[in-house]
Design a protein around this motif. Structure first.
Motif, PDB file in Angstrom:
ATOM      1  N   ALA A 595       0.823  -1.212   0.000  1.00  0.00           N
ATOM      2  CA  ALA A 595       0.000   0.000   0.000  1.00  0.00           C
ATOM      3  C   ALA A 595       0.850   1.251   0.000  1.00  0.00           C
ATOM      4  N   TYR A 596       2.092   1.122  -0.414  1.00  0.00           N
ATOM      5  CA  TYR A 596       3.031   2.246  -0.329  1.00  0.00           C
ATOM      6  C   TYR A 596       2.571   3.479  -1.097  1.00  0.00           C
ATOM      7  N   ALA A 597       1.744   3.288  -2.121  1.00  0.00           N
ATOM      8  CA  ALA A 597       1.319   4.428  -2.933  1.00  0.00           C
ATOM      9  C   ALA A 597       0.253   5.268  -2.235  1.00  0.00           C
ATOM     10  N   PHE A 598      -0.295   4.762  -1.112  1.00  0.00           N
ATOM     11  CA  PHE A 598      -1.421   5.449  -0.481  1.00  0.00           C
ATOM     12  C   PHE A 598      -1.127   5.904   0.938  1.00  0.00           C
ATOM     13  N   VAL A 599       0.068   5.646   1.456  1.00  0.00           N
ATOM     14  CA  VAL A 599       0.340   5.946   2.860  1.00  0.00           C
ATOM     15  C   VAL A 599       1.610   6.776   2.982  1.00  0.00           C
ATOM     16  N   PRO A 600       1.698   7.572   4.013  1.00  0.00           N
ATOM     17  CA  PRO A 600       2.913   8.388   4.200  1.00  0.00           C
ATOM     18  C   PRO A 600       4.119   7.504   4.502  1.00  0.00           C
ATOM     19  N   GLY A 601       5.218   7.775   3.838  1.00  0.00           N
ATOM     20  CA  GLY A 601       6.437   7.004   4.050  1.00  0.00           C
ATOM     21  C   GLY A 601       6.432   5.639   3.418  1.00  0.00           C
ATOM     22  N   GLY A 602       5.377   5.314   2.670  1.00  0.00           N
ATOM     23  CA  GLY A 602       5.267   4.002   2.077  1.00  0.00           C
ATOM     24  C   GLY A 602       6.409   3.613   1.154  1.00  0.00           C
ATOM     25  N   PRO A 603       6.853   4.504   0.273  1.00  0.00           N
ATOM     26  CA  PRO A 603       7.935   4.134  -0.647  1.00  0.00           C
ATOM     27  C   PRO A 603       9.214   3.676   0.032  1.00  0.00           C
ATOM     28  N   LEU A 604       9.413   4.017   1.297  1.00  0.00           N
ATOM     29  CA  LEU A 604      10.638   3.621   1.996  1.00  0.00           C
ATOM     30  C   LEU A 604      10.714   2.106   2.191  1.00  0.00           C
ATOM     31  N   VAL A 605       9.565   1.460   2.330  1.00  0.00           N
ATOM     32  CA  VAL A 605       9.557   0.010   2.558  1.00  0.00           C
ATOM     33  C   VAL A 605       8.940  -0.743   1.379  1.00  0.00           C
ATOM     34  N   ARG A 606       8.807  -0.085   0.253  1.00  0.00           N
ATOM     35  CA  ARG A 606       8.171  -0.681  -0.910  1.00  0.00           C
ATOM     36  C   ARG A 606       8.806  -2.022  -1.280  1.00  0.00           C
ATOM     37  N   GLU A 607       7.984  -3.067  -1.355  1.00  0.00           N
ATOM     38  CA  GLU A 607       8.379  -4.376  -1.855  1.00  0.00           C
ATOM     39  C   GLU A 607       9.477  -5.045  -1.030  1.00  0.00           C
ATOM     40  N   HIS A 608       9.484  -4.829   0.269  1.00  0.00           N
ATOM     41  CA  HIS A 608      10.535  -5.406   1.095  1.00  0.00           C
ATOM     42  C   HIS A 608       9.974  -6.446   2.067  1.00  0.00           C
ATOM     43  N   THR A 609       9.430  -7.508   1.518  1.00  0.00           N
ATOM     44  CA  THR A 609       9.015  -8.633   2.344  1.00  0.00           C
ATOM     45  C   THR A 609      10.204  -9.193   3.115  1.00  0.00           C
ATOM     46  N   ASP A 610      11.382  -9.147   2.503  1.00  0.00           N
ATOM     47  CA  ASP A 610      12.572  -9.653   3.189  1.00  0.00           C
ATOM     48  C   ASP A 610      12.830  -8.877   4.472  1.00  0.00           C
ATOM     49  N   TRP A 611      12.608  -7.558   4.452  1.00  0.00           N
ATOM     50  CA  TRP A 611      12.795  -6.760   5.667  1.00  0.00           C
ATOM     51  C   TRP A 611      11.807  -7.191   6.758  1.00  0.00           C
ATOM     52  N   VAL A 612      10.577  -7.429   6.354  1.00  0.00           N
ATOM     53  CA  VAL A 612       9.564  -7.859   7.317  1.00  0.00           C
ATOM     54  C   VAL A 612       9.954  -9.190   7.942  1.00  0.00           C
ATOM     55  N   MET A 613      10.399 -10.142   7.116  1.00  0.00           N
ATOM     56  CA  MET A 613      10.769 -11.456   7.639  1.00  0.00           C
ATOM     57  C   MET A 613      11.976 -11.358   8.572  1.00  0.00           C
ATOM     58  N   ILE A 614      12.971 -10.563   8.189  1.00  0.00           N
ATOM     59  CA  ILE A 614      14.151 -10.389   9.038  1.00  0.00           C
ATOM     60  C   ILE A 614      13.758  -9.770  10.381  1.00  0.00           C
ATOM     61  N   THR A 615      12.932  -8.729  10.334  1.00  0.00           N
ATOM     62  CA  THR A 615      12.501  -8.072  11.567  1.00  0.00           C
ATOM     63  C   THR A 615      11.722  -9.034  12.452  1.00  0.00           C
ATOM     64  N   THR A 616      10.843  -9.825  11.841  1.00  0.00           N
ATOM     65  CA  THR A 616      10.050 -10.796  12.601  1.00  0.00           C
ATOM     66  C   THR A 616      10.949 -11.765  13.345  1.00  0.00           C
ATOM     67  N   MET A 617      11.931 -12.332  12.658  1.00  0.00           N
ATOM     68  CA  MET A 617      12.803 -13.317  13.289  1.00  0.00           C
ATOM     69  C   MET A 617      13.709 -12.673  14.343  1.00  0.00           C
ATOM     70  N   LEU A 618      14.140 -11.424  14.127  1.00  0.00           N
ATOM     71  CA  LEU A 618      14.937 -10.739  15.142  1.00  0.00           C
ATOM     72  C   LEU A 618      14.115 -10.506  16.408  1.00  0.00           C
ATOM     73  N   LEU A 619      12.847 -10.146  16.236  1.00  0.00           N
ATOM     74  CA  LEU A 619      11.973  -9.957  17.394  1.00  0.00           C
ATOM     75  C   LEU A 619      11.792 -11.262  18.164  1.00  0.00           C
ATOM     76  N   ILE A 620      11.574 -12.346  17.429  1.00  0.00           N
ATOM     77  CA  ILE A 620      11.435 -13.651  18.089  1.00  0.00           C
ATOM     78  C   ILE A 620      12.734 -14.006  18.812  1.00  0.00           C
ATOM     79  N   GLY A 621      13.865 -13.642  18.214  1.00  0.00           N
ATOM     80  CA  GLY A 621      15.143 -13.869  18.865  1.00  0.00           C
ATOM     81  C   GLY A 621      15.245 -13.145  20.201  1.00  0.00           C
ATOM     82  N   CYS A 622      14.676 -11.945  20.284  1.00  0.00           N
ATOM     83  CA  CYS A 622      14.648 -11.234  21.560  1.00  0.00           C
ATOM     84  C   CYS A 622      13.871 -12.038  22.601  1.00  0.00           C
TER      85      CYS A 622
END
Length: 952
Positions: A595-622
């Motif tokens: 939804a990056y085209a409709f939200v503020p700051g969306g283009p910064l994370v455009r198409e980065h499923t890899d970032w989401v997965m990395i963040t998820t696993m780092l959180l679980i690591g905590c």
């Protein structure tokens, strides 16, 4: 003369082993007699299947052999009837041999034995020709019951080394045969590989032989019986030790006996079932929240303000206030009843008020579960029970969605008209709360009020946030990760049905691992394996990616036990308040990707499923770090054995849930025998429809209404746009599953949820031989998805393109996309149809790139001036009709439909090609349905032209 013994005269005496031999002989006679008679009389007919016959297929399957043909069917029925007597006797003798005081497993195994026998009679005497549905129900029930029967017999085997050895070999052979059996059946049914059904038949016959042979082993155990009936060795009284008993004398702490070796209590079982249903209700409400929030930005085409309701999950922050924490912990029953208000949203017609009802329910539900875990954290038995209930509730939610084609019948978007069972769901929820909270000690547990800290509460909260997000985004529907790895036809990986059952099985296996080996589940080794699996899922497709998905699934469910347990022993406002806040951040993060085209700051994370997965696993690591930093608790260790007794009831429920998923997978297996509406006329009816994420104008799920109009318009091939619903905000749904199975169509979901599009899907009555997914150039705006599929249409290859162009605000994107698609269509030498959303005016701008010499495509009706979005283009075909049908209240876009005659081509001269004729000159099979004339039905009618257009 009958022999005499000290107990009196015996009229007839014989060894119990003859019961087993009689059963074996009669069963083998049933199958083998049918085989030899069938091969002798109808060989070519019984090796024929829906795709191939002799010589490609040369060995008959079991079902074909014992099926409807006379006389082999009669031979089979006669001997299988004879088999029933020894079969019931065999089950009875096995129970007498294995029954022990206060042991429930022998009773359960005996019940399954009787149930198998009855269901065998069901699929034997009700053939698929008599009643296909009931034949399948009996067959799948028999196969499912075989699992606990086999496992139970292994567990209860008397101390007879020879019999135990044979049982292990035969059980291993039986279950090992299932893997190639399913593989070759899919090769036959889905891929239509010549000869695959013959190989499948060999494995099918092997299953029969192994199944009967497994029961024949009882002859070695029944030698201790002498009938009429007299037990000469006393095994039935428990005098002879069983294998399990002998082992337990050496291993006093064996977990299987600790879990199952106690008297069965219906009260405890009902308590566990009520707890699990409470977990199911929590997940049902949580997964519905994003869906009802999504309705508002969807119809406002931007931020609406209602999005703030996603934050209702942070209610555990209230536990930071001591007075509120004490009040909630001492009134958990009231909190739970208030949470059920979320299930009553379906009674509210106004979408905004319905959203508030669901939001309040989720607010109270999150508060209840956080307070519950916190209040029982000092009692490991109770804590494990609540964690088990919550996680099995998630699995049950996934199974229910598996059964209802990814929809949940108690969601607030459901009602009676679209398959909802809201009233029943609410009544069961009330009963479950009454049952599970009847013995609740208010304010129980020393830990509940004072709180004891071990390790970092904030890190535990990070772990909870990452875990909850992973469970919700990936595992709240069994098909989500399957669609992550889906790349089109030919099928090279899992499909939603039946392989969704594999995801559900992995969930169950992970929970069992977490319960029995919490030390492994909380280890860094397991975490590392989970991270690698997440990377494989993210980076690979087909089966390779799905193997990563299954391993990740096992890890997430296993880690749930120690991570939630650890958080429960922390400061609740930090563990669960921060946890749900982080969860909300991750939900928004993964929405922003598309939804990056409709939200503020969306283009910064455009198409980065890899970032989401990395963040998820780092959180679980905590969370893993926080759980490992706890000191060992002697109290927890001492209470662990008692917890295992309670655990058995949750494992029974988990087993039932798993069997349900297997049954659903069998019933939903694709038939691939679909027939177009007017095959005799060799007509292809194609349509395009933007379905607006399957939510209608009033926030009701619209797949049932969509199905009705597609069926009534007799559409053979349809492109669906805005169809990717596999995200938290859309309920992790897949409308195409329901439409494909109910309408009898092949389906290509299109680019998966990890491809960051709003979705494009293709449904076809004709086999999809090949399909390729495309992401068209989109340097600025949203990604434009496309499907290029080749269909087998009445023996002729026809290419179909389904395409959604970029939005109006990005003209350069749309220009680049028009060039790309024009070249793609022009590269096909075959007859072709484009079903599209082009965002252009007729005869202007990019229209002239789509309709050009390079593409070779014609407009289905160049005189239709009232178009902006949807277009149907074609080449190499004879177009005979075109119609526009109003949408009713289902979506915001009409349906456009075209009819094409296969085997003929339109004239190249535009005046001749576009010449129209009256309907009276059109053959009946080439006409559009008359029911949509005038006012039409349910808001669907021909409009713009007020009638279809036909062409010479």
């Amino acid at each position: 003369m009958a022999p005499k013994f000290k107990d009196g005269d015996v009229v007839l005496a014989f060894s119990g082993k003859w019961v087993s031999w009689a059963h074996t002989a009669a069963a083998y006679a049933a199958f083998l007699s049918a085989f030899f008679v069938g091969v002798s009389l109808h060989y070519h007919k019984i090796v024929q299947n829906e795709w191939f016959g002799y010589p490609e297929e040369w060995f008959p399957s079991v079902s074909a052999t014992i099926g409807d043909r006379y006389p082999e069917r009669s031979f089979f029925m006669l001997f299988i009837a004879i088999t029933s007597g020894p079969r019931f006797a065999l089950v009875g003798l096995w129970y007498l041999l294995t029954a022990r005081p206060n042991a429930t497993l022998p009773k359960f195994v005996a019940f399954m034995g009787v149930f198998r026998t009855l269901t065998c009679g069901g699929w034997t005497y009700v053939t698929s020709t008599d009643d296909h549905d009931w034949h399948d129900i009996f067959m799948i029930s028999y196969l499912v019951a075989t699992v606990p029967w086999t496992a139970g017999c292994l567990a209860l085997s008397p101390n007879n080394a020879r019999a135990v050895k044979y049982r292990r070999y035969l059980a291993g052979a039986f279950f090992g045969t299932l893997i190639p059996l399913v593989y070759f059946f899919i090769q036959h049914k889905v891929h239509r590989v010549a000869g695959a059904y013959t190989i499948y038949a060999f494995f099918e016959w092997a299953l029969v032989l192994f199944d009967v042979a497994f029961d024949a082993v009882t002859a070695l155990d029944f030698e201790t019986f002498e009938l009429v009936i007299k037990d000469v060795n006393g095994s039935s009284k428990g005098n002879n030790k069983m294998v399990a008993d002998a082992v337990l004398e050496k291993e006093k702490s064996r977990q299987a006996n600790e879990v199952f070796g106690h008297a069965f209590s219906w009260a405890s079982a009902i308590d566990a079932a009520a707890d699990v249903y409470n977990g199911f209700v929590f997940w049902s409400m949580l997964t519905s929240l994003g869906l009802v929030v999504w309705y508002f930005p969807l119809w406002h085409m931007g931020i609406s303000g209602y999005e703030v309701m996603v934050m209702v999950t942070v209610s555990p922050f209230l536990l930071g206030i001591k007075s509120i924490r004490v009040l909630v912990v001492r009134n958990l029953r009231i909190c739970h009843f208030l949470a059920l208000s979320g299930l009553l949203g379906y009674l509210i017609q106004d979408p905004a008020r319905r959203l508030f009802s669901v939001g309040f329910g989720v607010w109270m539900s999150c508060l209840y579960w956080a307070a519950t875990w916190y209040s029982v954290a000092g009692r490991p038995k109770a804590l494990e029970a609540k964690i088990s209930a919550w996680t099995i509730g998630l699995i049950l939610s996934s199974v229910v969605k598996f059964a209802f084609h990814t929809s949940n019948p108690i969601w607030p978007t459901s009602h009676a008209q679209n398959g909802g069972m809201n009233g029943l769901g609410f009544i069961l929820a009330v009963l479950a709360v009454l049952r599970s909270s009847r013995n609740l000690v208010q304010g129980e547990g020393n830990l509940g009020i004072s709180g004891r800290k071990e390790g970092s509460s904030v890190l535990a909260g990070f772990g909870i946030g990452g875990l909850f997000f992973a469970l919700h985004s990936l595992l709240s529907d069994s098909s989500t990760m399957i669609l992550w790895v889906w790349e089109g036809y030919p099928v090279r990986g899992p499909i939603s049905a039946p392989h969704g059952a594999l995801t559900i099985f992995a969930m169950g296996a992970g929970l069992v691992l977490g319960l029995f080996r919490e030390d492994i589940a909380r280890s860094w080794t397991a975490y590392g394996i989970g991270c690698v699996a997440a990377a494989v899922l993210t980076l690979y497709t087909h089966w390779t990616g799905f193997y990563g998905a299954l391993i990740l699934t096992v890890y997430l469910l296993a880690a749930s036990v120690p991570l939630i347990g650890s958080a429960a022993r922390k400061v609740p406002v930090k563990a669960f308040g921060v946890g749900f806040l982080v969860y909300n951040f991750m939900v928004l993060f993964h929405v922003w990707l598309v939804a990056y085209a409709f939200v503020p700051g969306g283009p910064l994370v455009r198409e980065h499923t890899d970032w989401v997965m990395i963040t998820t696993m780092l959180l679980i690591g905590c969370g893993v770090f926080a759980s490992l930093s706890e000191t060992s608790s002697l109290q927890r260790k001492r209470s662990h054995l008692d917890a295992r007794k309670t655990r058995s009831y949750y494992l029974y429920i988990l087993g039932i849930v798993q069997l349900m998923s297997v049954s659903i997978a069998y019933l939903r297996f694709p038939t691939n025998d679909y027939v177009p509406y007017h095959k005799d006329d060799k007509v292809l009816t194609a349509g395009i429809w933007t379905i607006h994420f399957s939510l209608d104008n009033d926030m009701w799920s619209s797949e049932y209404r969509m199905r009705d109009v597609i069926k009534e318009l007799e559409i053979d091939v349809i492109g669906l746009l805005e169809s990717d619903l596999q995200r938290i905000i859309m309920g992790n749904r897949d409308t195409t599953q329901f439409l494909a199975e109910d309408l009898g169509m092949y389906v290509d979901y299109g680019p998966g949820p990890n491809k960051h599009t709003w979705g494009a899907a293709l449904l076809s009555k004709f086999p999809i031989l090949n399909s390729t997914h495309h992401l068209l150039p989109s340097p600025v705006g949203e990604l434009a998805p496309a499907i290029h599929a080749t269909l087998d249409v009445y023996g002729e290859l026809v290419d179909v393109f389904v395409f959604h162009s970029g939005q109006e605000e990005d003209p350069e994107d749309r220009r680049l996309q028009s060039i790309y698609l024009s070249e793609l269509m022009g590269s096909s030498p075959r007859p072709s149809i484009l079903l599209s959303y082009l965002v252009t005016k007729p005869l202007e701008g990019n229209y002239n790139t789509y309709v050009s010499e390079q593409s070779g495509m014609y407009d289905i009706d160049p005189t239709d001036w009232d178009r902006w979005c949807e277009y149907i283009l074609y080449k190499g075909l004879k177009r005979t009709g075109y119609a526009r049908v109003s949408r009713g209240t289902i979506t915001d876009t009409e349906i456009q439909v075209g009819k094409f005659l296969i085997g003929e081509k339109d004239d190249e001269v535009a005046e001749v090609r576009n010449a129209r004729i009256d309907e009276g000159q059109v053959p009946e099979g080439l006409r559009f349905p008359a029911m949509f004339r005038g006012e039409g039905v349910r808001g669907h009618s021909y409009h713009v032209f007020d009638e279809p257009r036909y062409y010479a």
